[in-house]
Design a protein around this motif. Structure first.
Motif, PDB file in Angstrom:
ATOM      1  N   GLY A 299       0.827  -1.209   0.000  1.00 11.06           N
ATOM      2  CA  GLY A 299       0.000   0.000   0.000  1.00 11.06           C
ATOM      3  C   GLY A 299       0.859   1.255   0.000  1.00 11.06           C
ATOM      4  O   GLY A 299       0.653   2.174  -0.791  1.00 11.06           O
ATOM      5  N   THR A 300       1.851   1.268   0.876  1.00 12.66           N
ATOM      6  CA  THR A 300       2.753   2.427   0.960  1.00 12.66           C
ATOM      7  C   THR A 300       3.626   2.508  -0.283  1.00 12.66           C
ATOM      8  O   THR A 300       3.834   3.591  -0.839  1.00 12.66           O
ATOM      9  CB  THR A 300       3.648   2.294   2.210  1.00 12.66           C
ATOM     10  OG1 THR A 300       2.825   2.006   3.327  1.00 12.66           O
ATOM     11  CG2 THR A 300       4.428   3.561   2.460  1.00 12.66           C
ATOM     12  N   LYS A 301       4.125   1.346  -0.736  1.00 12.89           N
ATOM     13  CA  LYS A 301       5.056   1.363  -1.876  1.00 12.89           C
ATOM     14  C   LYS A 301       4.373   1.849  -3.146  1.00 12.89           C
ATOM     15  O   LYS A 301       4.977   2.539  -3.954  1.00 12.89           O
ATOM     16  CB  LYS A 301       5.610  -0.049  -2.111  1.00 12.89           C
ATOM     17  CG  LYS A 301       6.615  -0.467  -1.062  1.00 12.89           C
ATOM     18  CD  LYS A 301       7.050  -1.896  -1.217  1.00 12.89           C
ATOM     19  CE  LYS A 301       7.792  -2.338   0.035  1.00 12.89           C
ATOM     20  NZ  LYS A 301       7.847  -3.775   0.214  1.00 12.89           N
ATOM     21  N   PHE A 302       3.111   1.485  -3.339  1.00  9.59           N
ATOM     22  CA  PHE A 302       2.443   1.845  -4.583  1.00  9.59           C
ATOM     23  C   PHE A 302       1.769   3.228  -4.533  1.00  9.59           C
ATOM     24  O   PHE A 302       1.203   3.678  -5.526  1.00  9.59           O
ATOM     25  CB  PHE A 302       1.386   0.792  -4.954  1.00  9.59           C
ATOM     26  CG  PHE A 302       1.962  -0.537  -5.323  1.00  9.59           C
ATOM     27  CD1 PHE A 302       1.185  -1.672  -5.285  1.00  9.59           C
ATOM     28  CD2 PHE A 302       3.287  -0.671  -5.714  1.00  9.59           C
ATOM     29  CE1 PHE A 302       1.719  -2.915  -5.632  1.00  9.59           C
ATOM     30  CE2 PHE A 302       3.830  -1.896  -6.057  1.00  9.59           C
ATOM     31  CZ  PHE A 302       3.028  -3.026  -6.009  1.00  9.59           C
ATOM     32  N   MET A 303       1.837   3.899  -3.388  1.00  8.39           N
ATOM     33  CA  MET A 303       1.200   5.226  -3.297  1.00  8.39           C
ATOM     34  C   MET A 303       1.870   6.227  -4.220  1.00  8.39           C
ATOM     35  O   MET A 303       1.244   7.169  -4.692  1.00  8.39           O
ATOM     36  CB  MET A 303       1.256   5.748  -1.860  1.00  8.39           C
ATOM     37  CG  MET A 303       0.086   5.353  -1.000  1.00  8.39           C
ATOM     38  SD  MET A 303      -1.516   5.592  -1.789  1.00  8.39           S
ATOM     39  CE  MET A 303      -1.564   7.345  -1.959  1.00  8.39           C
ATOM     40  N   ILE A 304       3.152   6.036  -4.482  1.00  5.90           N
ATOM     41  CA  ILE A 304       3.871   6.947  -5.392  1.00  5.90           C
ATOM     42  C   ILE A 304       3.210   6.886  -6.767  1.00  5.90           C
ATOM     43  O   ILE A 304       2.944   7.920  -7.382  1.00  5.90           O
ATOM     44  CB  ILE A 304       5.359   6.549  -5.517  1.00  5.90           C
ATOM     45  CG1 ILE A 304       6.013   6.455  -4.160  1.00  5.90           C
ATOM     46  CG2 ILE A 304       6.077   7.477  -6.442  1.00  5.90           C
ATOM     47  CD1 ILE A 304       6.741   7.684  -3.701  1.00  5.90           C
ATOM     48  N   SER A 305       2.970   5.674  -7.235  1.00  2.24           N
ATOM     49  CA  SER A 305       2.320   5.517  -8.547  1.00  2.24           C
ATOM     50  C   SER A 305       0.954   6.173  -8.540  1.00  2.24           C
ATOM     51  O   SER A 305       0.567   6.833  -9.511  1.00  2.24           O
ATOM     52  CB  SER A 305       2.153   4.025  -8.886  1.00  2.24           C
ATOM     53  OG  SER A 305       3.392   3.411  -9.017  1.00  2.24           O
ATOM     54  N   GLN A 306       0.227   5.990  -7.444  1.00  2.40           N
ATOM     55  CA  GLN A 306      -1.118   6.584  -7.383  1.00  2.40           C
ATOM     56  C   GLN A 306      -1.030   8.109  -7.413  1.00  2.40           C
ATOM     57  O   GLN A 306      -1.816   8.761  -8.089  1.00  2.40           O
ATOM     58  CB  GLN A 306      -1.837   6.114  -6.107  1.00  2.40           C
ATOM     59  CG  GLN A 306      -3.231   6.671  -5.995  1.00  2.40           C
ATOM     60  CD  GLN A 306      -4.234   5.678  -5.464  1.00  2.40           C
ATOM     61  OE1 GLN A 306      -3.929   4.526  -5.192  1.00  2.40           O
ATOM     62  NE2 GLN A 306      -5.454   6.119  -5.318  1.00  2.40           N
ATOM     63  N   SER A 307      -0.073   8.660  -6.673  1.00  2.00           N
ATOM     64  CA  SER A 307       0.100  10.127  -6.670  1.00  2.00           C
ATOM     65  C   SER A 307       0.365  10.622  -8.086  1.00  2.00           C
ATOM     66  O   SER A 307      -0.251  11.582  -8.546  1.00  2.00           O
ATOM     67  CB  SER A 307       1.264  10.529  -5.773  1.00  2.00           C
ATOM     68  OG  SER A 307       1.011  10.177  -4.441  1.00  2.00           O
ATOM     69  N   PHE A 308       1.288   9.950  -8.747  1.00  2.00           N
ATOM     70  CA  PHE A 308       1.632  10.350 -10.113  1.00  2.00           C
ATOM     71  C   PHE A 308       0.420  10.273 -11.030  1.00  2.00           C
ATOM     72  O   PHE A 308       0.177  11.178 -11.832  1.00  2.00           O
ATOM     73  CB  PHE A 308       2.736   9.431 -10.656  1.00  2.00           C
ATOM     74  CG  PHE A 308       4.102   9.982 -10.453  1.00  2.00           C
ATOM     75  CD1 PHE A 308       4.682   9.947  -9.199  1.00  2.00           C
ATOM     76  CD2 PHE A 308       4.805  10.557 -11.495  1.00  2.00           C
ATOM     77  CE1 PHE A 308       5.950  10.462  -8.996  1.00  2.00           C
ATOM     78  CE2 PHE A 308       6.069  11.075 -11.295  1.00  2.00           C
ATOM     79  CZ  PHE A 308       6.643  11.029 -10.042  1.00  2.00           C
TER      80      PHE A 308
END
Lengths: 335, 427, 200
Positions: A299-308
């Protein structure tokens, strides 16, 4: 180049990349990571290209939807290689789930319903893992079940992941005493209704085939009145709404939920009415809960992708509106 | 000659003895205090199950009350108690155990353990009772030490027994009186207005753009010589949205049959396929064209959500229908279907009561029936008085809810009365 | 019966809803055969008559037979890890459905690009709400509004929009839908609505 040729070229490129990644995995290549400087340069390049698209739009060259798809693909894929971190703010809904869990004394029985399948796993599996980690860390007893056929399998995957953690391993948790997987039962919301009077009628055996009365954790659990807290992970029907309508309204269960981002807004009326005690919504909810429970997962690791991805979508909305106003202006001038 | 000690000597000796005795007492007390084990260090002492000191035993819970669990089908008894005074954070109570004995012909049987509750709990529901049988209950406060999931020692104190009590079934769930009143009120409104409509009273219904466009959409497909696709959602016949969708299908099928336009209905559920086939066949017969109906018009694809979406997308991209209807319950596949249809250039009319999917349909479709507009479609299209009457009754029900909301806002905002408790169905 | 058992917990009403739900599950399980046979019939006809797209029908028939034969041949433990059925589930079915679900991300972007236009006041309001919620729900929102005091950042604004205006709208739609369902159910129960039974 014709459209067909472009499509074939795109497919060939995707296939080539997939093959490279597969060969890399088989041969055990190290993970590709961009340094922070390279990551920032990549972000700058993408931003400049968006600016260029905006300028083209102002000049009258409208971008087609396949360019939008390409940018979304880049926004989701590239951040996986970047070494960036971001601060996660905790929302009140997620905090409510955590606070309720904190208030449960040691030995409390927690019922977790896994009502989702693999397509929704990227959002819900991190929630499941963080939740189970907290329960095991604080000696809460976990009873798992599923109203979707794939639910118990997802539960097993989450259990395996959490039990491999050193801290949890040292607790020597026993299946049947500290946690149990009752498996899947067909019948949609009727299962919840029947559980209100008798768990055993819906789950005569657990996932492994052990008779209900032979499982120490659940042999004295007759129905919801013997459960201290329920947590539902859901991505559709049957899901949180059915748990609220039946388990909460009829049997007074304390219920928390984790939902996909699309379904989460529908649960806010239940939260405001006090029928739902806390909600984890989408991957951002998973990331927030991971932060609170100190289980840092996907969840934390993929938040960057979601932000982008969110930023890219907003950029294209702005570009689309620029094109709209430009065409309105042109129509106005023509009149 | 005999020596008698002087008074001062006697006093000095006595005082010295007193001092010695005092010192000895103080020394003894301090040694005893050191030897008393700390509560957190119980494991290091040799406390065995056979030698548990009295101070480890918690005080028992008090005021145990037992009663038949209310508003149920019998077989349940509620056991309540006041917590043990030792039930505090880091206190002596780790859990409560509930014991039960049957009372048969005045003879009490042995107490057996029937369940447990965590520290802090004051209620346990015994769901394994037999109606008509008398039971006695006791609640036991338990202190224990557990290491590596093994119980090292346990000290338990029982409450006074409570009972006898019998479980029984109730004929009416008193907590749901408000729900019953609401349902009856709504039914009365609907039946009243149906009766009025049957008597010939004309009822106004506002324009719904999506339903007005149905005929135009079918006409477009006829002119272009292309197909009409009708997607009745992915739920089964037990869902009201599917029933509403099938009802609209009947009307669309009639129009399509009149214009001799091919109507294709790919479905996700077998029961829906059977029902939709009959509806479309009936529609063709109704307009006098039974020979234009083909069995293949209504066909099953797959139960799987995304398999269904993929199949329909493929059909839309290959066959490029002129018109697509989405009427029923949809989930995540709604945007996939609607965007593909939009890209193919078809006119799209959607209707669903799934709030999460409405924004996607609104963004991608030409017309959308929002929520209850899907349920009024059959009344709107047929203009039958009975059906229109039920719409009016529904609207009256909504008016009552609106008034209740306004009253509630005023009463609760100014803290006059907790109006919302009238609408609660749980304790 | 289901309405009655909601209010009357006494036997036999509580048991009758259980019996009906059991029968419903049995009928559903049997009905799946109807659908599968229909699918096979249409696909086979397509292949025989070489209708347009018959190649896809071949894929349907082959996949259906493959999964059925494998599932039946592996007996009761066909879902256990290590079986061919499990392999097909994990390496064929799961990636395919995940891919279809993932396509949503692209379609959301293209739908937003096309549909979010500030045409009028209401549309502009909707656009702004979507903007704040999208940017506020990810950490980037707090990075951008980091200079604002705690409690006044974009994440707080997004939370406020979700908790109040959005909830109000959801409630309104849910109340309307619930009334619509009750009304339609009553029409079906009373026999006023019979169109779905292919009758009038």
């Amino acid at each position: 180049m014709s459209t067909k040729a472009k499509e074939i070229l795109a497919l060939a490129l995707i296939f080539a990349f997939s093959l490279i990644f597969y060969i890399g995995k088989v041969l055990g290549w190290g993970a590709v990571r961009f340094s922070t400087t390279v990551s920032l340069i990549v972000i700058l390049l993408v931003a400049l290209s968006l600016l260029w698209i905006l300028i083209l739009t102002i000049r009258g060259h409208l971008v087609e939807r396949r360019i939008v798809f390409l940018y979304v693909g880049i926004a989701v894929a590239l951040p996986l290689f970047m070494t960036l971190s971001q601060r996660i703010a905790i929302s009140p809904e997620v905090e409510a789930v955590y606070n309720t869990l904190e208030g449960l004394p040691e030995g409390s029985k927690v019922l977790v319903s896994f009502d989702y399948d693999p397509p929704s796993a990227p959002e819900l599996q991190p929630m499941a893992e963080a939740f189970l980690y907290y329960c095991f860390e604080h000696d809460l007893k976990v009873i798992m079940m599923g109203l979707w056929p794939q639910g118990p399998m997802q539960a097993n995957m989450a259990i395996e992941k959490v039990l491999s953690d050193e801290k949890i391993k040292s607790k020597n948790l026993k299946y049947g005493e500290d946690y149990v997987n009752l498996g899947f039962q067909a019948g949609y919301e009727f299962v919840i209704q029947r559980m209100g009077s008798d768990f055993r009628s819906m789950f005569p055996t657990d996932y492994r085939g052990t008779p209900y009365e032979q499982i120490p954790l659940v042999k004295n659990v007759k129905n919801f009145s013997n459960i201290d807290y329920c947590f539902n992970l859901s991505s559709g029907f049957p899901g949180t709404r059915e748990w609220v309508q039946i388990a909460v309204d009829r049997y007074g269960v304390t219920l928390g939920a984790g939902n996909t981002a699309v379904q989460a807004p529908q649960m806010y009326p239940f939260m405001r009415a006090g029928q739902l005690v806390g909600l984890l919504g989408g991957m951002v909810g998973a990331a927030e809960f991971e932060f609170l429970t100190k289980w840092i997962g996907k969840g934390t690791k993929f938040m960057i992708s979601q932000s982008f991805a969110h930023v890219i979508v907003i950029a294209f909305i702005i570009i689309g509106n620029v094109a709209f106003f430009r065409s309105e202006r042109k129509t106005g001038l023509k009149r | 000659m005999k020596y008698y000690p002087s008074t001062s000597a006697r006093f000095t000796a006595g005082f010295g003895c007193f001092l010695l005795a005092l010192l000895f007492s103080l020394f003894s007390l301090s040694v005893l205090a050191q030897e008393e084990p700390a509560e957190t260090d119980t494991a290091s002492l040799s406390v065995t199950p056979d030698s548990i000191p009295l101070e480890y035993y918690p005080l028992p819970p008090t005021n145990v009350r037992v009663k038949d669990a209310p508003n149920d089908a019998g077989g349940s008894i509620d056991v309540q108690w006041d917590m043990s005074p030792d039930d505090v954070p880091e206190g002596k109570v780790k859990q409560y155990r509930i014991l039960r004995a049957e009372l048969i012909e005045g003879q009490r049987r042995e107490f057996i353990e029937i369940g447990d509750a965590t520290a802090g709990a004051t209620l346990f529901t015994d769901g394994n009772t037999e109606d008509g049988l008398d039971y006695i209950y006791k609640v036991v406060a338990v202190n224990s030490l557990t290491q590596n999931n093994e119980v090292v020692w346990e000290a338990a104190t029982e409450s006074m027994p409570a009972g006898p009590v019998r479980s029984s079934a109730q004929w009416f769930d008193r907590q749901r009186v408000n729900a019953l009143v609401g349902v009856l009120l709504l039914c009365v409104f609907i039946i009243y207005f149906i009766t009025r409509a049957r008597a010939g009273k004309e009822l106004f219904i506002r324009k719904i753009a999506g339903l007005e466009a149905v005929e135009e959409a079918v006409g477009r497909a006829t002119e272009m010589g292309k197909k009409i696709f009708y997607i009745p959602g992915i739920s089964d016949m037990d869902n009201m949205q599917t029933i509403a969708g099938i009802t609209i299908l009947g009307k669309v099928a009639e129009l399509a049959a009149q214009h001799e336009t091919w109507l294709e209905v790919p479905v996700c559920r077998s029961l829906v396929m059977v029902t939709a086939k009959e509806v479309v066949k009936e529609a063709h017969s109704k307009v006098g064209r039974p020979d234009t109906f083909h069995e293949d018009q209504v066909h099953y694809l797959t139960d799987d959500q995304f398999g269904y979406a993929a199949a329909i997308d493929g059909m839309v991209v290959r066959e490029k229908p002129a018109t697509i209807f989405f009427m029923g319950e949809f989930f995540a596949e709604s945007l996939i279907l609607a965007e593909t249809g939009n890209a193919s250039g078809a006119i799209q009319i959607a209707g669903t009561a799934a709030p999460a999917q409405l924004p996607f349909f609104i963004a991608s479709c030409d017309f959308t029936l929002i929520g209850e507009e899907l349920f009024v479609a059959s009344a709107y299209l047929s203009r039958e008085p009975k059906l229109l009457g039920s719409l009016k009754g529904q609207d009256m029900g909504k008016a009552v809810i609106l008034v209740a909301i306004l009253i509630g806002i005023i009463l609760e905002t100014f803290d006059i009365w907790s109006f919302s408790t009238l609408f609660s169905v749980i304790d | 019966m289901f309405v009655i058992q909601y209010f009357i917990p006494h036997y036999p009403f509580n048991r009758m809803s259980h019996w009906f739900s059991d029968w419903f599950a049995i009928i559903l399980a049997c009905a799946i055969v109807l659908g599968a046979l229909n699918l096979m019939k249409i696909s086979i006809q397509k292949v025989i008559k070489k209708k347009p797209g018959w190649g896809y029908a071949v894929v349907i028939i082959a996949s259906f037979l493959l999964i059925t034969i494998i599932g039946l041949s592996e007996g009761e433990g066909f879902r256990e890890p290590g079986t061919w059925f499990d392999w097909l589930y994990v390496y064929v079915y799961t990636p395919c459905s995940s891919t279809m679900f993932a396509i949503l991300g692209f379609f959301v972007a293209s739908a937003s690009y096309r549909a979010f236009r500030a045409r009028n006041f209401e549309a502009t309001l909707l656009l702004l709400a979507a903007f704040f919620v999208m940017i506020g729900r990810v950490p980037v929102g707090d990075i951008i509004s980091g200079f604002m005091p705690e409690g006044a950042r974009l994440s707080n604004l997004a939370s406020w929009i979700m908790t109040f205006p959005q909830t109000a709208g959801q409630r309104a739609i849910m109340i309307g839908i619930a009334l619509g369902i009750v009304s339609t159910s009553l029409r079906v129960i009373l026999g006023i609505e019979r169109a779905h039974l292919a009758g009038e």
